[in-house]
Design a protein around this motif. Structure first.
Motif, PDB file in Angstrom:
ATOM      1  N   LYS A  85       1.911   1.312  -3.724  1.00 13.64           N
ATOM      2  CA  LYS A  85       0.711   1.191  -4.574  1.00 13.64           C
ATOM      3  C   LYS A  85       0.954   0.217  -5.731  1.00 13.64           C
ATOM      4  CE  LYS A  85      -1.569   4.221  -2.155  1.00 13.64           C
ATOM      5  NZ  LYS A  85      -2.434   3.655  -1.102  1.00 13.64           N
ATOM      6  N   SER A 126      -3.235  -1.711  -9.357  1.00  8.53           N
ATOM      7  CA  SER A 126      -4.401  -1.485  -8.498  1.00  8.53           C
ATOM      8  C   SER A 126      -5.688  -1.766  -9.276  1.00  8.53           C
ATOM      9  CB  SER A 126      -4.403  -0.065  -7.934  1.00  8.53           C
ATOM     10  OG  SER A 126      -4.481   0.874  -8.970  1.00  8.53           O
ATOM     11  N   ASP A 168       0.820  -1.207   0.000  1.00 10.79           N
ATOM     12  CA  ASP A 168       0.000   0.000   0.000  1.00 10.79           C
ATOM     13  C   ASP A 168       0.858   1.263   0.000  1.00 10.79           C
ATOM     14  OD1 ASP A 168      -2.756   0.678  -0.147  1.00 10.79           O
ATOM     15  OD2 ASP A 168      -2.548   1.628   1.831  1.00 10.79           O
TER      16      ASP A 168
END
Ligand SMILES: [Zn+2]
Length: 379
Positions: free
Chosen positions: A257, A326, A254
């Motif tokens: 990303k 993502s 995270d």
């Protein structure tokens, strides 16, 4: 004040009197039923090798929760969650309250179930070796009823020394089966080979999904509700191929990303070899009405127990490691998306004439073609 009468076992076995049960307020007191079961097994709270299974704490009786039954079972049997010999088996809140006291020395158990205002108790030998045979299994099933598979598999696994984190998986799944064991092995493989770094988290795409997903949920706390475990069915894999695809692990960072992923396959052939069962016997003629359906699962469940700490024997990679964006992470979770195709692991298979993309050519496709012909839509 609630009074629960105890019928069944003691009356039958000992001809002894009825044990009335009364508790303060609305709480349920099962003391008498537990004491009766202990007497029938000829054990005390000092006896070693006892194990208790119960769905108390999950089910309700007359609208009341049942967690205090766990305290009673602990007090009367000496078994406790802390000692790993009191196993709380998850069940729907609508199911009847039951408990089992299992004596690992004799492999005898008493199964007491509360129905229609009374406990009915049954003493039955559930020796795991005998459960592998059709006659043995049929006798246990006849004595215990619909809870037989749960009780026979979990109590014996405990008796064979199954690790407590594995028994936690059987609690949620409320039975032991080789499918659940495969999930425990996959979770072990992930922990060994893909430990999380800072900022990283797992997403597990169980595809095709089978019982393994429940073990992965327990061990790694990946759940559908939190969208960290996605289960998608896929035909033509399980019990057909010796090494079916099992799923895809995505490790999402995270902070960066970005993610990476890898696909796994699971070796059912090895499971069969070690357990002396045939792959085809998992789907025998007659399905669940055929005792072979159950004895195959029981044999394979017990056969895998010595290897639960050796995931490399069963779990292998079905792909190289690949990058995940993502957008891909979002897409693989969507309905109608084949995760293997989305992630570039398999080629899409197009069906000629399948305009609505359901993989078949039907009248719905003909309608689409007609609408295109009259210029209503564009294909
Ligand atoms: Zn299962």
């Amino acid at each position: 004040m609630k009074t629960i009468s105890v019928l069944g076992l003691m009356l039958l076995l000992l001809g002894s009197g009825f044990t009335g049960i009364a508790a303060a307020d609305d709480s349920i007191d099962i003391t008498g039923a537990v004491q009766d079961a202990m007497a029938a097994l000829e054990v005390t709270s000092e006896t070693s090798g006892l194990c208790v299974l119960t769905d108390a704490g999950y089910v309700k009786v007359d609208g009341e929760t049942t967690q205090e039954c766990i305290a009673t079972l602990r007090k009367e049997t000496g078994c406790s969650i802390g000692d790993g010999n009191l196993l709380a088996i998850h069940r729907s809140i609508n199911k009847p309250l039951w408990f089992v006291i299992f004596d690992n020395e004799t492999k005898d158990c008493v199964y007491a179930v509360y129905k229609n205002g009374a406990f009915t108790a049954t003493k039955v030998n559930i020796d795991g070796e005998n459960a592998k045979t059709s006659d043995g299994w049929n006798a246990m099933k006849a004595a215990i009823g619909s809870d037989a598979f749960s009780i026979v598999t979990i109590a014996n696994a405990w008796g064979y020394g199954a690790p407590n984190d594995f028994l936690k998986c059987t609690d949620l799944h409320n039975h032991l089966c080789p499918g659940l064991s495969s999930g425990y092995l996959i979770a072990g493989y992930i922990r060994e080979n893909y430990p999380l770094g800072p900022g990283e988290s797992y997403t597990w795409i169980g595809c095709p999904n089978w019982c393994k997903e429940d073990a992965i949920q327990v061990i790694l706390d990946l759940t559908p509700g939190k969208k960290s475990l996605i289960a998608k069915q896929r035909s033509g894999e399980l019990f057909v191929k010796e090494k079916p695809l099992a799923g895809i692990l995505i490790i999402w960072n995270d902070t960066a990303k970005s993610g990476r992923g890898v696909a796994f396959q699971y070796d059912w052939g090895e499971t069969c070899n070690l357990s002396d069962v045939n792959l085809s016997d998992f789907k025998p003629p007659g399905g669940k009405t055929n005792p072979l359906f159950w004895t195959t699962r029981i044999k394979a469940s017990f056969g895998l127990l010595p290897y639960l700490n050796q995931p490399d024997m069963f779990v292998s990679l079905a792909s190289d490691e690949f990058n995940v964006t993502s957008e891909q992470l979002d897409r693989v979770k969507m309905a109608g998306v084949d995760p293997y195709i989305e992630l570039g692991l398999e080629e899409p298979t197009e069906v000629r004439g399948d305009f609505n993309g359901d993989g078949r050519v039907t009248s719905a496709d003909a309608l689409i073609l007609l609408q295109a012909a009259v210029g209503k839509i564009t294909l």
